[in-house]
Design a protein around this motif. Structure first.
Motif, PDB file in Angstrom:
ATOM      1  N   ARG A   1       1.105   9.734  29.259  1.00 50.06           N
ATOM      2  CA  ARG A   1       0.122   9.345  30.274  1.00 50.06           C
ATOM      3  C   ARG A   1      -1.086  10.265  30.167  1.00 50.06           C
ATOM      4  NH1 ARG A   1      -0.122  12.739  34.653  1.00 50.06           N
ATOM      5  NH2 ARG A   1       1.519  14.352  34.750  1.00 50.06           N
ATOM      6  N   ALA A   2      -2.229   9.775  30.588  1.00 52.34           N
ATOM      7  CA  ALA A   2      -3.462  10.565  30.534  1.00 52.34           C
ATOM      8  C   ALA A   2      -3.456  11.558  31.691  1.00 52.34           C
ATOM      9  CB  ALA A   2      -4.683   9.659  30.603  1.00 52.34           C
ATOM     10  N   ALA A   3      -3.152  12.818  31.371  1.00 47.92           N
ATOM     11  CA  ALA A   3      -3.109  13.843  32.409  1.00 47.92           C
ATOM     12  C   ALA A   3      -4.492  14.435  32.676  1.00 47.92           C
ATOM     13  CB  ALA A   3      -2.151  14.964  31.998  1.00 47.92           C
TER      14      ALA A   3
ATOM     15  N   HIS B   1       7.378   8.552  27.203  1.00 45.48           N
ATOM     16  CA  HIS B   1       6.121   7.888  27.558  1.00 45.48           C
ATOM     17  C   HIS B   1       5.010   8.923  27.706  1.00 45.48           C
ATOM     18  CE1 HIS B   1       9.394   5.262  29.038  1.00 45.48           C
ATOM     19  NE2 HIS B   1       8.629   4.284  28.583  1.00 45.48           N
TER      20      HIS B   1
ATOM     21  N   ASP C   1       6.191  12.337  29.893  1.00 41.99           N
ATOM     22  CA  ASP C   1       6.898  12.517  31.163  1.00 41.99           C
ATOM     23  C   ASP C   1       8.211  13.247  30.917  1.00 41.99           C
ATOM     24  OD1 ASP C   1       8.443  10.662  29.915  1.00 41.99           O
ATOM     25  OD2 ASP C   1       7.869   8.986  31.214  1.00 41.99           O
TER      26      ASP C   1
ATOM     27  N   LEU D   1      -3.091  13.507  26.626  1.00 44.17           N
ATOM     28  CA  LEU D   1      -1.953  12.653  26.933  1.00 44.17           C
ATOM     29  C   LEU D   1      -0.703  13.513  26.934  1.00 44.17           C
ATOM     30  CD1 LEU D   1      -2.839   9.663  24.576  1.00 44.17           C
ATOM     31  CD2 LEU D   1      -3.442   9.954  26.981  1.00 44.17           C
TER      32      LEU D   1
ATOM     33  N   VAL E   1       1.755   5.190  23.095  1.00 43.50           N
ATOM     34  CA  VAL E   1       2.577   5.142  24.308  1.00 43.50           C
ATOM     35  C   VAL E   1       3.669   6.200  24.321  1.00 43.50           C
ATOM     36  CG1 VAL E   1       2.148   2.693  24.690  1.00 43.50           C
ATOM     37  CG2 VAL E   1       4.071   3.399  23.251  1.00 43.50           C
ATOM     38  N   SER E   2       4.004   6.774  23.164  1.00 46.79           N
ATOM     39  CA  SER E   2       5.048   7.789  23.117  1.00 46.79           C
ATOM     40  C   SER E   2       4.647   8.875  22.133  1.00 46.79           C
ATOM     41  CB  SER E   2       6.388   7.173  22.699  1.00 46.79           C
ATOM     42  OG  SER E   2       6.311   6.700  21.368  1.00 46.79           O
TER      43      SER E   2
END
Length: 551
Positions: free
Chosen positions: A271-273, A269, A264, A261, A287-288
């Motif tokens: 995200r699943a990279a 935030h 950004d 994760l 989420v953070s």
């Protein structure tokens, strides 16, 4: 590898202890050997004495038998016949042989009497009748004496037998003592030296096995780390780095679900990279970055069971219990994500897996952070700070790209007139606002493949790939009109625009292209009777490089 030298040192210390133990064992074995040798010598001595006693028993028993035979023959008084006398003489010879063994020096009374009896019997044959009577009397006397001798010899034989039996008893007892002593010493050595030595050797062997396993694990981890670093070094952008991380996850966590994760640009935030290519994503709900316990604590966290009290709250929200490892990803002290791995509940990933995940998180954070830093630096180097448009350096690069293509195109510079007067009257902030409005108007007027950037001062460059001169003029005129409209809407109607346009067919380099545009821009102002600061709008005209012929 911090544990490997410690294990090796412990093993070497064990070897030194073994050396001392070996010395103690050898000393004990030497003492035991000396005792056994002494006892064996004693046993052999006693056995020799017993053997000699048995020989004496045989000798005394034989002498007693022969003495009894002599006593019996003499007691019959029948020495006048030759046969009787021969028997007596034979018995006397046998007794004489026995006495030579018992009394080799002939000093005993029995030996003297035996010699006297032998002489009397020898003289009996040739003696006159009167003397024979005297000889017979002497023989009769000796007969009683040999009877007593027979009894004495039998008693001595029994005494010798008893002494021999005593020797044999002592031999048997000594042998038992030898066996018991050797057993006790052996058990003592085994209990005090051999068993501790064996246990120490087993512990050293176990430490060596652990060290060997640790060394193999460290070697595998170094190999994986080297491959990860080399693969990430070859990645020129984030997608390429994600591909390397994905392959590395498949190797480091072959039986677990895993995901990376990443935050950004706002750092707010996640995200699943990257997701495990075979086992899929664990589906973490964080989420953070700062809502992840691993990121807050700054260390890799391992949770054996998501239902445990101290488990991560995001794990407790799973449909099924699980174990997990969460490795924070930081770059230059700033959190940028987390590497999350899950497995069955109660079966947390091994120390080796935790180390691999931590290594992968660290190397990935370093490479992705570096790529992002490079991208930001390149963006900043190619962006005008005031307007947010590409700067002169980026615009020149765009022109070089346009000149290198087969289709070519048109480039133009749009200048805002009257900006200097506005700065003098209203101040620089008002001029900055005008430049921002013009930049936004140009951005809105451009098509998808068009390019606009700030050149310098009040000049903006426009690149129109694949366009001809006539169609390019229409695009530039529409852009100028939109800029003027937005400036007027922003209460800046006094500002006007002028443009210079050049075709790529008239230049070979970006520098030559800008020279043509500058000439066209100057011509446009001159034809309209305007100076650089004039406020009357004028359209630019198309010029070609005088050094080149227009095809």
């Amino acid at each position: 590898m911090t544990r490997a030298p410690s294990a090796l040192s412990s093993w070497w210390s064990g070897i030194e202890r073994h050396s001392r133990l070996k010395g103690a064992v050898l000393l004990c074995l030497g003492v035991m050997f000396g005792l056994v040798v002494a006892l064996v010598i004693t046993v052999r001595t006693l056995a020799g004495q017993a053997e000699a006693g048995l020989g004496h028993v045989d000798e005394w028993s034989s002498a007693a038998v022969h003495a009894r035979d002599v006593s019996v023959l003499l007691g019959t008084g029948m020495i006048s016949s030759d046969d009787s006398r021969a028997d007596v003489i034979a018995a006397l010879e046998a007794l004489a042989l026995d006495m030579e063994v018992i009394d080799p020096d002939g000093t005993s009374a029995t030996s003297s009497e035996l010699a006297e009896l032998t002489r009397s019997l020898a003289e009996y044959v040739d003696a006159p009748a009167a003397n024979r009577a005297l000889l017979e009397e002497n023989v009769s006397r000796l007969s009683g004496r040999f009877g007593d001798l027979s009894v004495a010899l039998e008693i001595e034989s029994r005494n010798q037998t008893t002494a021999t039996l005593d020797h044999l008893d002592r031999v048997f007892t000594a042998m038992q003592v030898v066996a018991v002593t050797a057993s006790i010493i052996f058990l003592f050595v085994v209990a005090t030296q051999i068993l501790p030595l064996t246990r120490s050797i087993h512990r050293s062997m176990a430490k060596l096995r652990d060290w060997n396993e640790l060394a193999a694990s460290e070697s595998r981890r170094r190999t994986l780390s080297r491959q990860v670093v080399e693969g990430l070094d070859d990645a020129v952008d984030e997608p390429a780095a994600y591909a390397v991380i994905e392959r590395s996850l498949a190797i480091a966590t072959p039986d677990q679900k895993a995901e990376m994760l990443l935050a950004d640009s706002s750092q707010a935030h996640l995200r699943a990279a990257v997701v495990h290519p075979e086992n899929g994503s664990p589906g973490c709900t964080v989420v953070s970055p700062w809502s992840c316990p691993a990121v807050r604590r700054g260390t890799t966290q391992r949770f054996d069971d998501s239902e445990a009290i101290r488990s991560c709250p995001h794990l407790a929200r799973r449909d099924e219990p699980c174990s997990a490892v969460c490795a924070p990803m930081t770059f230059m002290g700033e959190p940028m994500g987390v590497l999350h791995v899950t497995g069955p509940a109660g079966d947390a990933p091994s120390d080796e897996t935790v180390a691999d995940v931590s290594m992968l998180a660290s190397e990935s954070a370093t490479r992705v952070g570096t790529l992002r830093a490079f991208a930001r630096a390149e963006l900043q180097a190619a962006t005008d700070v005031l307007t947010g448009l590409p700067n002169r350096r980026a615009s020149e690069e765009r022109m070089r790209t346009l000149l290198s293509t087969a289709d070519g195109g048109v480039a133009a510079v749009i200048e805002i007139l009257g900006l200097r007067a506005m700065n003098d009257e209203h101040g620089t902030p008002a001029g900055d606002i005008a430049l921002k409005v013009a930049a936004e108007a140009l951005t809105q007027a451009m098509r998808a493949d068009d390019w606009c950037g700030r050149w310098a001062g009040a000049e903006f460059v426009v690149v129109l790939p694949g366009e001809g001169a006539s169609s390019a003029r229409e695009v530039v005129e529409r852009a100028e009109a939109h800029v003027c409209d937005m400036l007027a809407a922003a209460d800046m109607p006094e500002l006007r625009t002028v443009a210079g346009i050049a075709d790529t067919r008239g230049a070979r380099t970006a520098h030559g292209m800008m020279g043509l545009i500058g000439e066209a821009l100057a011509d446009a102002r001159a034809e309209a009777g305007e100076s650089r600061d004039d406020e009357t709008p004028a359209n630019g005209k198309i010029l070609s490089d005088p050094q080149l012929s227009t095809p």
